[in-house]
Design an enzyme around this catalytic site. Structure first.
Site, mmCIF file in Angstrom:
data_model
loop_
_atom_site.group_PDB
_atom_site.id
_atom_site.type_symbol
_atom_site.label_atom_id
_atom_site.label_comp_id
_atom_site.label_asym_id
_atom_site.label_seq_id
_atom_site.Cartn_x
_atom_site.Cartn_y
_atom_site.Cartn_z
ATOM 1 N N HIS A 128 0.791 -1.592 0.253
ATOM 2 C CA HIS A 128 0.064 -0.006 0.289
ATOM 3 C C HIS A 128 0.686 1.420 0.068
ATOM 4 O O HIS A 128 0.335 1.939 -0.359
ATOM 5 C CB HIS A 128 -0.710 -0.257 0.969
ATOM 6 C CG HIS A 128 -2.086 -0.945 0.915
ATOM 7 N ND1 HIS A 128 -3.154 -0.783 1.151
ATOM 8 C CD2 HIS A 128 -2.466 -2.220 0.511
ATOM 9 C CE1 HIS A 128 -4.315 -1.707 1.109
ATOM 10 N NE2 HIS A 128 -3.451 -2.086 0.350
ATOM 11 N N HIS A 141 -2.045 -12.384 -1.831
ATOM 12 C CA HIS A 141 -2.941 -13.554 -0.934
ATOM 13 C C HIS A 141 -3.108 -14.681 -1.000
ATOM 14 O O HIS A 141 -3.416 -14.941 -0.492
ATOM 15 C CB HIS A 141 -4.602 -12.930 -2.276
ATOM 16 C CG HIS A 141 -5.326 -11.894 -2.525
ATOM 17 N ND1 HIS A 141 -6.370 -11.961 -2.665
ATOM 18 C CD2 HIS A 141 -5.296 -10.774 -1.744
ATOM 19 C CE1 HIS A 141 -6.704 -10.498 -2.937
ATOM 20 N NE2 HIS A 141 -5.504 -10.155 -1.885
#
Length: 725
Positions: free
Chosen positions: A99, A267
């Site tokens: 991020h 993920h």
């Protein structure tokens, strides 16, 4: 002790709320006023380390092995105040790094992890960055230990890379060298919305057509990095979500294979958090009370940590072993059916149908319990989109290939805004030239510069032709991601040579004259283009009464077409250049706002922008030979006439059309010159007028010339990273 009333203002000896509440400033009074703040951001006065501090030199003495050793130890050092899932912080730190770096967008090169901007608003309080404040606090002891030798910008990106290593991935490498900023960036357009997670349709002409996302945005909502994990506007539809994933990742410079690799690899480890009541969550860091000390999203009346944390609202891990790098993501995604369900926090998520118990991940705190894994709508998009599905199956059948592609894509994600690998620092920095780094071969420094200058003067080119070509070659530089610039001479390659702003006919004429000179003297074409601009500038200085030699540093190289990623370079095409008084078309932004944007990307200050515009007008270097703003009777000579005449009340100014004005002699009524908005803003804006008046003064003609040469040289050398101290 007297009580302290933070709300009242009676009797307060200072302007109450002046430092904490929304203040009335120039743009509040006059919303259309040109705001120059982006050219003054990150001033050295805000840097507590002082003007002499050079992080890129300081980091070279860092104990690189010690930092990585400490980070590896931290991964499994679970803290009671924010416990690690399954005893491993890897997933949290990967999200932190992702991020930080994932805000990069190729449209303007802004965003990214290169400055440590995630420490400040608005990024520190974005919904998508929920609870990353905890990750940064976990890193604080390491930052404190290594101090000035390790920037937050480097540490925020390094943490995720080490996390992947600790979970079994062979990473591609890591480079240090990202200096910190000390207050939020003001130049990034995150969108016009006034609220987080506003209706995504606000950003699209047609939300069902992902490629209509407004430029330069690369996320579907204000406050998200990429796409909504529950689906477009929170409505699950994997096929439509896949379309939006493709657009957002493309705007972050990723192709389909890299997109699948990053989605799956991100993920493969960690989990989403939504095992609680989101309504009990407190405000984000910037809105939290002072006693929270920069923490946000605190749960009130609930445990709110570990397995009970609420972040995205989705709840669960994606794989069977969420602390191990493996191929389990594709196994579960492709080999099982999935159905829509709601998380405990009420978010849409996909869960498998009839998954064997042993395939379910164990509880993050109680290994005796197992839970369904989950998939987001974006994950399901990899299964239903035919292109993504084919790539996913390839990765599933070749785990080693998947690991290699992911490692390279992760490196690209976290280093995209650093520029060429000459800027990489540290023992783990890879030496391989990658096309997205815009490689430039080393150029010669051993040729006779004076002989080349003499040959240029005999080439039959005009001063404006040489000035324009040198400027056009250098003006593509973007300080946001260190791309573009004169080094490499890509102005002679596709797509650059066909850009309307480069005047292809004039450009080819100049290149035809300069290329033989470069070949004859053993110089690069890149050097000769810049040197030709300097030659023209020196002649113009003499014509203006100034005997100044323009600094020149040889050593630029010439890139090949094969070393040029044409698709990504399309985003560097100038659509407007106020320095040459040109616009390709009409845009929502005013011409003077486009000038500010270009100046900021070039790394210029407001005074540097001012002196360059005035000088370029005097040099008669406008696009297409336009006379707009050439307010001098001596065009081609470097004089301060632009400023003298702009500030002279012997003239009045009259609009004659869109972005067109006549400058009229008050006595005779005759039109003396014409001008554009970019010209006249230097007289209308109070700050720019103050600079213009400095350069118009009778005693500052010499200062004007010296300042122009310094600013010109700064632009010509903007991409000369080999000259960095």
């Amino acid at each position: 002790m007297d009580s302290f009333d933070v709300k009242g203002s009676g009797g307060c000896p200072v302007m109450h709320g002046g430092a904490t509440e929304r203040k009335t400033d120039v743009t509040s009074w006059w919303p259309n006023a040109l705001n120059l703040d982006i050219l003054a951001q990150h001033d050295t006065k805000t840097n507590p380390l002082g003007e002499e501090f050079n992080y890129r030199e300081e980091v070279k003495s860092l104990d690189f092995d010690g930092v990585k050793k400490d980070l590896h130890a931290l991964m499994t050092d679970s803290q009671d105040w924010w416990p690690a899932d399954w005893g491993h912080y890897g997933g949290l730190f990967i999200r932190l790094s992702w991020h930080a770096a994932g805000t990069y967008r190729i449209q303007d090169g802004r965003g990214g992890g290169g400055t440590g901007d995630q420490r400040f608003a608005p990024l520190n309080s974005w919904p998508d960055n929920g609870n990353l404040d905890k990750a940064r606090r976990l890193l604080w002891p390491i930052k404190r230990k290594y101090g000035n030798k390790l920037s937050w910008a480097d540490l925020l990106v390094l943490a995720g890379t080490v996390a992947y290593e600790s979970m079994g991935l062979k990473t591609y490498g890591f480079a240090y060298g990202r200096p910190d900023i000390w207050h939020p960036s003001k130049d990034v357009n995150w969108g016009s919305e006034q609220e987080f997670l506003a209706d995504a349709a606000n950003r699209y002409e047609d939300i069902t057509e992902a490629n209509t996302l407004a430029d330069p945005l690369a996320a579907v909502h204000m406050g998200l990095i990429y796409v909504n994990p529950e689906g477009v506007n929170g409505n699950p539809d994997p096929a439509l979500t896949a379309q939006h994933v493709r657009t957002t990742f493309a705007r972050m410079a990723m192709n389909d294979e890299e997109t699948v690799a990053l989605t799956a690899g991100g993920h493969t480890v960690g989990k989403a958090h939504g095992n609680g009541d989101g309504s009990k969550q407190g405000p984000e860091p910037e809105g939290a009370p002072i006693e929270e000390q920069g923490f946000g999203w605190q749960m009130k009346g609930a445990r709110g940590i570990g397995k009970d944390a609420v972040t995205s609202g989705l709840e669960g891990a994606w794989t069977t072993e969420p602390t191990k790098w493996d191929n389990g993501y594709f196994d579960l995604l492709l080999n099982y059916e999935w159905e829509l369900k709601k998380s405990p926090a009420g978010a849409w998520q996909w869960e498998p149908v009839d998954l064997p118990e042993e395939k379910k991940p164990v509880d993050a705190e109680d290994p005796s319990k197992r839970h369904n894994p989950i998939m987001t709508d974006a994950d399901m998009g990899l299964k239903v989109d035919p292109i993504y599905r084919e790539i996913s199956e390839k990765f599933y059948n070749d785990p080693e290939y998947f690991s290699e592609v992911f490692a390279r894509a992760w490196f690209k994600l976290t280093h995209r805004d650093m520029g060429p690998n000459i800027r990489y620092i540290g023992p783990d920095a890879p030496k391989e030239d990658l096309i997205w780094q815009d490689p430039v071969p080393a150029g010669s420094t051993s040729y006779d510069v004076d002989a080349v200058k003499a040959a240029i003067r005999g080439a039959g080119l005009s001063g404006p032709e040489m000035i324009a070509t040198a400027w056009d070659s250098a003006r593509t530089f973007r300080s946001s991601d260190n791309r573009g610039g004169a080094n490499g001479a890509r102005i002679r390659l596709e797509p650059h040579k066909g850009w309307a702003g480069n005047e292809p006919e004039r450009l080819q004429k100049v290149l035809n004259a300069l290329a033989p000179i470069a070949s004859q003297h053993g110089a690069s074409i890149a050097d000769v283009i810049v040197l030709a601009g300097n030659v023209a500038l020196e002649d113009a200085l003499k014509a203006g009464g100034h005997d100044i030699e323009v600094p020149f540093a040889p050593g630029r190289g010439d890139s090949t077409q094969e070393q040029t990623d044409g698709d990504s370079f399309e985003y560097l095409e100038p659509l407007a250049d106020g320095f040459r008084n040109w616009m390709k078309g009409q845009y929502a932004a005013a011409p003077e706002e486009l000038l500010l944007d270009r100046a900021q990307l070039l790394g210029l200050t407001a005074p540097e922008m001012t002196v360059l515009v005035g000088g370029m007008r005097a040099l008669n270097a406008n696009h297409g030979g336009s006379g707009k703003g050439v307010m001098t009777d001596r065009p081609g000579a470097l004089t301060n006439d632009f400023f003298v005449n702009l500030t002279d009340m012997a003239y009045r100014w009259e609009p004659t059309g869109e972005n067109s004005y006549d400058i009229i002699d008050r006595k005779t009524g005759a039109t003396k010159w014409t001008a554009s908005r970019v010209d006249l803003v230097f007289g209308s804006n109070s700050i720019l007028r103050a600079y213009s008046e400095v350069y118009a003064q009778d005693d500052n003609a010499g200062k004007f010339a010296r300042d122009f040469v310094a600013a010109w040289t700064k632009v010509m050398n903007a991409d000369r990273f080999d000259l960095e101290a």
